[in-house]
Design a protein around this motif. Structure first.
Motif, PDB file in Angstrom:
ATOM      1  N   LYS A 132       0.792  -1.226   0.000  1.00  0.00           N
ATOM      2  CA  LYS A 132       0.000   0.000   0.000  1.00  0.00           C
ATOM      3  C   LYS A 132       0.829   1.283   0.000  1.00  0.00           C
ATOM      4  O   LYS A 132       0.442   2.263  -0.631  1.00  0.00           O
ATOM      5  CB  LYS A 132      -0.961   0.002   1.190  1.00  0.00           C
ATOM      6  CG  LYS A 132      -1.911   1.191   1.164  1.00  0.00           C
ATOM      7  CD  LYS A 132      -2.921   1.122   2.278  1.00  0.00           C
ATOM      8  CE  LYS A 132      -3.866   2.315   2.224  1.00  0.00           C
ATOM      9  NZ  LYS A 132      -4.856   2.285   3.304  1.00  0.00           N
ATOM     10  N   PRO A 133       1.970   1.335   0.694  1.00  0.00           N
ATOM     11  CA  PRO A 133       2.749   2.577   0.665  1.00  0.00           C
ATOM     12  C   PRO A 133       3.149   3.006  -0.740  1.00  0.00           C
ATOM     13  O   PRO A 133       3.408   4.180  -0.973  1.00  0.00           O
ATOM     14  CB  PRO A 133       3.978   2.239   1.508  1.00  0.00           C
ATOM     15  CG  PRO A 133       3.505   1.202   2.449  1.00  0.00           C
ATOM     16  CD  PRO A 133       2.522   0.373   1.664  1.00  0.00           C
ATOM     17  N   LEU A 134       3.228   2.059  -1.693  1.00  0.00           N
ATOM     18  CA  LEU A 134       3.603   2.435  -3.052  1.00  0.00           C
ATOM     19  C   LEU A 134       2.581   3.366  -3.675  1.00  0.00           C
ATOM     20  O   LEU A 134       2.918   4.154  -4.571  1.00  0.00           O
ATOM     21  CB  LEU A 134       3.757   1.182  -3.925  1.00  0.00           C
ATOM     22  CG  LEU A 134       4.905   0.242  -3.563  1.00  0.00           C
ATOM     23  CD1 LEU A 134       4.960  -0.914  -4.548  1.00  0.00           C
ATOM     24  CD2 LEU A 134       6.226   0.970  -3.543  1.00  0.00           C
ATOM     25  N   THR A 135       1.333   3.288  -3.231  1.00  0.00           N
ATOM     26  CA  THR A 135       0.318   4.164  -3.806  1.00  0.00           C
ATOM     27  C   THR A 135       0.611   5.625  -3.496  1.00  0.00           C
ATOM     28  O   THR A 135       0.180   6.516  -4.211  1.00  0.00           O
ATOM     29  CB  THR A 135      -1.081   3.811  -3.282  1.00  0.00           C
ATOM     30  OG1 THR A 135      -1.113   3.987  -1.853  1.00  0.00           O
ATOM     31  CG2 THR A 135      -1.427   2.362  -3.615  1.00  0.00           C
ATOM     32  N   HIS A 136       1.373   5.875  -2.412  1.00  0.00           N
ATOM     33  CA  HIS A 136       1.733   7.246  -2.062  1.00  0.00           C
ATOM     34  C   HIS A 136       2.973   7.706  -2.809  1.00  0.00           C
ATOM     35  O   HIS A 136       3.267   8.898  -2.858  1.00  0.00           O
ATOM     36  CB  HIS A 136       1.981   7.357  -0.546  1.00  0.00           C
ATOM     37  CG  HIS A 136       0.790   6.979   0.277  1.00  0.00           C
ATOM     38  ND1 HIS A 136      -0.198   7.867   0.592  1.00  0.00           N
ATOM     39  CD2 HIS A 136       0.417   5.787   0.805  1.00  0.00           C
ATOM     40  CE1 HIS A 136      -1.129   7.256   1.314  1.00  0.00           C
ATOM     41  NE2 HIS A 136      -0.766   6.000   1.460  1.00  0.00           N
ATOM     42  N   ALA A 137       3.700   6.789  -3.407  1.00  0.00           N
ATOM     43  CA  ALA A 137       4.943   7.148  -4.079  1.00  0.00           C
ATOM     44  C   ALA A 137       4.702   7.997  -5.316  1.00  0.00           C
ATOM     45  O   ALA A 137       5.558   8.781  -5.712  1.00  0.00           O
ATOM     46  CB  ALA A 137       5.724   5.885  -4.466  1.00  0.00           C
ATOM     47  N   PHE A 138       3.537   7.844  -5.934  1.00  0.00           N
ATOM     48  CA  PHE A 138       3.272   8.585  -7.155  1.00  0.00           C
ATOM     49  C   PHE A 138       3.156  10.079  -6.896  1.00  0.00           C
ATOM     50  O   PHE A 138       3.270  10.883  -7.814  1.00  0.00           O
ATOM     51  CB  PHE A 138       1.987   8.068  -7.816  1.00  0.00           C
ATOM     52  CG  PHE A 138       2.087   6.627  -8.209  1.00  0.00           C
ATOM     53  CD1 PHE A 138       2.902   6.237  -9.264  1.00  0.00           C
ATOM     54  CD2 PHE A 138       1.404   5.648  -7.512  1.00  0.00           C
ATOM     55  CE1 PHE A 138       3.016   4.901  -9.615  1.00  0.00           C
ATOM     56  CE2 PHE A 138       1.511   4.314  -7.864  1.00  0.00           C
ATOM     57  CZ  PHE A 138       2.315   3.933  -8.923  1.00  0.00           C
ATOM     58  N   ALA A 139       2.906  10.459  -5.638  1.00  0.00           N
ATOM     59  CA  ALA A 139       2.790  11.875  -5.301  1.00  0.00           C
ATOM     60  C   ALA A 139       4.089  12.444  -4.750  1.00  0.00           C
ATOM     61  O   ALA A 139       4.165  13.615  -4.406  1.00  0.00           O
ATOM     62  CB  ALA A 139       1.674  12.077  -4.272  1.00  0.00           C
ATOM     63  N   MET A 140       5.130  11.620  -4.670  1.00  0.00           N
ATOM     64  CA  MET A 140       6.389  12.081  -4.100  1.00  0.00           C
ATOM     65  C   MET A 140       7.145  12.936  -5.105  1.00  0.00           C
ATOM     66  O   MET A 140       7.236  12.625  -6.284  1.00  0.00           O
ATOM     67  CB  MET A 140       7.256  10.881  -3.675  1.00  0.00           C
ATOM     68  CG  MET A 140       6.627  10.040  -2.585  1.00  0.00           C
ATOM     69  SD  MET A 140       7.605   8.608  -2.120  1.00  0.00           S
ATOM     70  CE  MET A 140       8.968   9.390  -1.290  1.00  0.00           C
ATOM     71  N   ALA A 141       7.713  14.035  -4.606  1.00  0.00           N
ATOM     72  CA  ALA A 141       8.395  14.969  -5.491  1.00  0.00           C
ATOM     73  C   ALA A 141       9.872  14.636  -5.660  1.00  0.00           C
ATOM     74  O   ALA A 141      10.522  15.140  -6.552  1.00  0.00           O
ATOM     75  CB  ALA A 141       8.259  16.392  -4.954  1.00  0.00           C
ATOM     76  N   LYS A 142      10.419  13.795  -4.785  1.00  0.00           N
ATOM     77  CA  LYS A 142      11.844  13.495  -4.869  1.00  0.00           C
ATOM     78  C   LYS A 142      12.080  11.993  -4.892  1.00  0.00           C
ATOM     79  O   LYS A 142      11.204  11.205  -4.544  1.00  0.00           O
ATOM     80  CB  LYS A 142      12.600  14.100  -3.677  1.00  0.00           C
ATOM     81  CG  LYS A 142      12.348  13.400  -2.347  1.00  0.00           C
ATOM     82  CD  LYS A 142      13.132  14.053  -1.255  1.00  0.00           C
ATOM     83  CE  LYS A 142      13.042  13.272   0.051  1.00  0.00           C
ATOM     84  NZ  LYS A 142      13.784  12.029   0.014  1.00  0.00           N
ATOM     85  N   ASP A 143      13.257  11.643  -5.320  1.00  0.00           N
ATOM     86  CA  ASP A 143      13.651  10.236  -5.341  1.00  0.00           C
ATOM     87  C   ASP A 143      13.768   9.742  -3.912  1.00  0.00           C
ATOM     88  O   ASP A 143      14.518  10.309  -3.115  1.00  0.00           O
ATOM     89  CB  ASP A 143      15.004  10.099  -6.055  1.00  0.00           C
ATOM     90  CG  ASP A 143      15.511   8.676  -6.090  1.00  0.00           C
ATOM     91  OD1 ASP A 143      14.790   7.769  -5.633  1.00  0.00           O
ATOM     92  OD2 ASP A 143      16.636   8.471  -6.575  1.00  0.00           O
ATOM     93  N   PRO A 144      13.018   8.693  -3.493  1.00  0.00           N
ATOM     94  CA  PRO A 144      13.070   8.246  -2.113  1.00  0.00           C
ATOM     95  C   PRO A 144      14.340   7.465  -1.787  1.00  0.00           C
ATOM     96  O   PRO A 144      14.598   7.175  -0.647  1.00  0.00           O
ATOM     97  CB  PRO A 144      11.836   7.346  -1.994  1.00  0.00           C
ATOM     98  CG  PRO A 144      11.650   6.793  -3.355  1.00  0.00           C
ATOM     99  CD  PRO A 144      12.069   7.898  -4.297  1.00  0.00           C
ATOM    100  N   CYS A 145      15.124   7.087  -2.784  1.00  0.00           N
ATOM    101  CA  CYS A 145      16.280   6.207  -2.575  1.00  0.00           C
ATOM    102  C   CYS A 145      17.547   7.034  -2.483  1.00  0.00           C
ATOM    103  O   CYS A 145      18.325   7.073  -3.417  1.00  0.00           O
ATOM    104  CB  CYS A 145      16.386   5.186  -3.698  1.00  0.00           C
ATOM    105  SG  CYS A 145      14.825   4.446  -4.180  1.00  0.00           S
ATOM    106  N   GLN A 146      17.735   7.764  -1.366  1.00  0.00           N
ATOM    107  CA  GLN A 146      18.868   8.664  -1.298  1.00  0.00           C
ATOM    108  C   GLN A 146      19.864   8.332  -0.201  1.00  0.00           C
ATOM    109  O   GLN A 146      20.953   8.889  -0.209  1.00  0.00           O
ATOM    110  CB  GLN A 146      18.377  10.105  -1.117  1.00  0.00           C
ATOM    111  CG  GLN A 146      17.629  10.635  -2.329  1.00  0.00           C
ATOM    112  CD  GLN A 146      17.447  12.125  -2.254  1.00  0.00           C
ATOM    113  OE1 GLN A 146      18.263  12.832  -1.716  1.00  0.00           O
ATOM    114  NE2 GLN A 146      16.355  12.606  -2.806  1.00  0.00           N
ATOM    115  N   GLY A 147      19.532   7.508   0.744  1.00  0.00           N
ATOM    116  CA  GLY A 147      20.488   7.267   1.807  1.00  0.00           C
ATOM    117  C   GLY A 147      20.045   6.205   2.781  1.00  0.00           C
ATOM    118  O   GLY A 147      19.013   5.563   2.619  1.00  0.00           O
ATOM    119  N   LEU A 148      20.881   6.043   3.814  1.00  0.00           N
ATOM    120  CA  LEU A 148      20.595   5.108   4.889  1.00  0.00           C
ATOM    121  C   LEU A 148      19.497   5.693   5.760  1.00  0.00           C
ATOM    122  O   LEU A 148      19.639   6.791   6.300  1.00  0.00           O
ATOM    123  CB  LEU A 148      21.858   4.874   5.714  1.00  0.00           C
ATOM    124  CG  LEU A 148      21.756   3.831   6.822  1.00  0.00           C
ATOM    125  CD1 LEU A 148      21.976   2.433   6.247  1.00  0.00           C
ATOM    126  CD2 LEU A 148      22.756   4.111   7.930  1.00  0.00           C
TER     127      LEU A 148
END
Length: 491
Positions: A132-148
């Motif tokens: 379900k959290p992936l459904t919120h990813a489409f509204a994200m403005a930045k790349d979520p894969c940036q760090g630890l």
């Protein structure tokens, strides 16, 4: 042949991984190991047992389901035929080692993207994902894969009762449970690579062990934990626990902060900080120190002020300023007011940075708006390694559309989170998981002498209480008429 027929086979990337690794090696000699031979046999069996696929039809419902393991991702395109889902084709992709360190959220998001791109000519129906959290990813403005990803989470009175509560456990680690909340994979704890948990009330650590086992099962990764001693001055005691990904993080050294003699009532903290030095394979800063704290609300001003001494002690102990003091400070609202801040060195010294601002609400209750939970770093320490925009309180009630009472059953706090910048260079190797789950942080305190301590005074003894003391210095002593004569002068 497997490559040609891969759309008929479930998980070919996983099956073929050792074979591809063998032929992609720089050596001209092929090492035919037992593992390679077993996977070669598995590949032949996969061809022999290839799934019977249905023909595509444009007038019936089509769905795409995706999933991700630690090393591969995949998807299944299906048709609804006479009330049953029938496979149209399979998709599988082996992950580059750089992506092994991705969180469950990130790997599932990547699986969704690559599967859509692979089957884009088929997708004219609706899209289904069990995350379900992936459904919120489409509204994200930045790349979520940036760090630890690091978090601090006060899981209110965490013990076996919460692990045994399937609804609460489902939210904490997103294990799929039918007829509960029907949520799957990647909610709270799965977002993070390293989590500090406060308010652990688990005498034999079985609840934390069970939680980590479920987390490993759900994420297909290997988490472990290191846990403190039981801490507190009375029968009410708590522990701190650090949950961490074993493949990229390893605790190197740890200790409980020595804040004075508990037997004499001269100790500073109700629950002294537990401090752990971690080595990271994937971040720019390879070594950093986390100091976990859950202050007593009644003595929050004094304890938050004393965190400067904790920072200074950790700096000397580990010879580094890469220190993050994190946890439930209770540093807001009526526990720490505006008039109290001048008394707090960690706030007044300009080198320290409070990453969670005063106006942030880290509480679940609809009746409070308080920044109890905090991160503090120094200018010369971790400040420049924190990913800009990554610091926040994670409101999982809003993110996952959960009822208020259900959220309150998990905790009265939201987790706070941040990210440390990744090293663009891949590590040469990854850590192997331990054979056991759970590392003891040792015993706090030790023998101490009360010689010279005036047990009838509250000077330097605020919070002191014991049946053996002639008088008390606690906030409730006036209710029991057992306060020391100078209680008001010192506490």
């Amino acid at each position: 042949m497997v490559n040609f027929y891969n759309r008929f086979i479930l998980g070919p990337a996983r099956i073929m991984r050792p074979l591809f690794a063998m032929i992609s090696a720089k050596s001209k000699i092929l090492a035919w190991t037992e593992e390679v031979n077993a996977e070669f046999t598995a590949s032949k069996n996969a061809l022999d047992n290839a799934t019977l696929l249905v023909h595509p039809r444009s007038n019936i419902l089509t769905e795409l389901t995706v999933d991700a393991s630690a090393t591969a991702i995949g998807g299944i395109l299906v048709h609804s035929v006479e009330g049953q889902w029938r496979p149209l084709a399979f998709f599988s992709h082996h992950l580059h080692p750089l992506k092994f360190k991705y969180s469950v959220f990130d790997r599932n998001l990547l699986a969704l993207y690559l599967a859509i791109r692979h089957f884009r000519y088929f997708l004219e129906g609706r899209l289904f994902t069990d995350n379900k959290p992936l459904t919120h990813a489409f509204a994200m403005a930045k790349d979520p894969c940036q760090g630890l990803k690091i978090a601090a989470f006060n899981i209110q009175r965490f013990g076996q009762s919460k692990v045994d509560n399937h609804v609460t456990l489902d939210i904490l680690i997103q294990k799929h449970i039918e007829q509960a909340l029907n949520l799957v994979l990647s909610q709270i704890l799965q977002r993070y690579d390293l989590i500090t948990v406060e308010e652990v009330m688990d005498a034999d650590n079985s609840a934390v062990t069970d939680l980590v086992k479920e987390l490993n099962l759900s994420t297909k990764l290997k988490y472990n934990y290191i846990i403190s001693d039981y801490l507190g001055r009375s029968s009410y005691r708590e522990k701190y626990a650090f949950l961490y990904r074993e493949d990229i993080l390893k605790p190197q050294e740890w200790y409980h902060y020595d804040d004075g003699c508990e037997q004499c009532g001269t100790d500073t903290f109700m629950r002294e900080p537990f401090i752990v030095h971690f080595h990271s394979l994937t971040t720019i800063v390879k070594d950093f120190v986390l100091a976990a704290i859950h202050t007593s609300p009644s003595y929050a001003v004094r304890e938050v002020n004393a965190l400067y001494d904790v920072w200074n002690d950790a700096r000397k102990h580990f010879n580094t300023e890469n220190i993050l003091i994190l946890g439930d400070y209770n540093a807001a609202c009526h526990y720490v007011t505006e008039s109290d801040w001048p008394k707090i060195r960690l706030r007044q010294y300009k080198k320290f940075h409070w990453l969670i601002a005063d106006e942030v609400d880290t509480t679940v209750s609809i009746n409070t708006h308080c920044a109890y939970d905090r991160f503090v770093v120094s200018t010369e320490g971790l400040l420049d390694t924190v990913v800009p925009g990554s610091v926040k309180a994670f409101n999982f009630q809003k993110a996952f559309d959960l009822p208020y009472q259900t959220v309150k059953g998990v905790s009265d706090h939201y987790p706070i989170e941040l990210e440390l910048k990744d090293d663009p260079k891949l590590p040469d190797t990854y850590y192997k998981p331990e054979r056991y789950i759970g590392i003891s942080g040792g015993i706090s305190g030790g023998p101490c002498s009360c010689e010279g301590v005036d047990m009838s005074s509250c000077a330097g003894r605020c919070g002191a209480y014991s049946h053996s003391f002639p008088c008390s210095c606690t906030t409730s002593c006036s209710k029991h008429d057992d306060c020391c004569h100078d209680y008001k002068d010192h506490c």
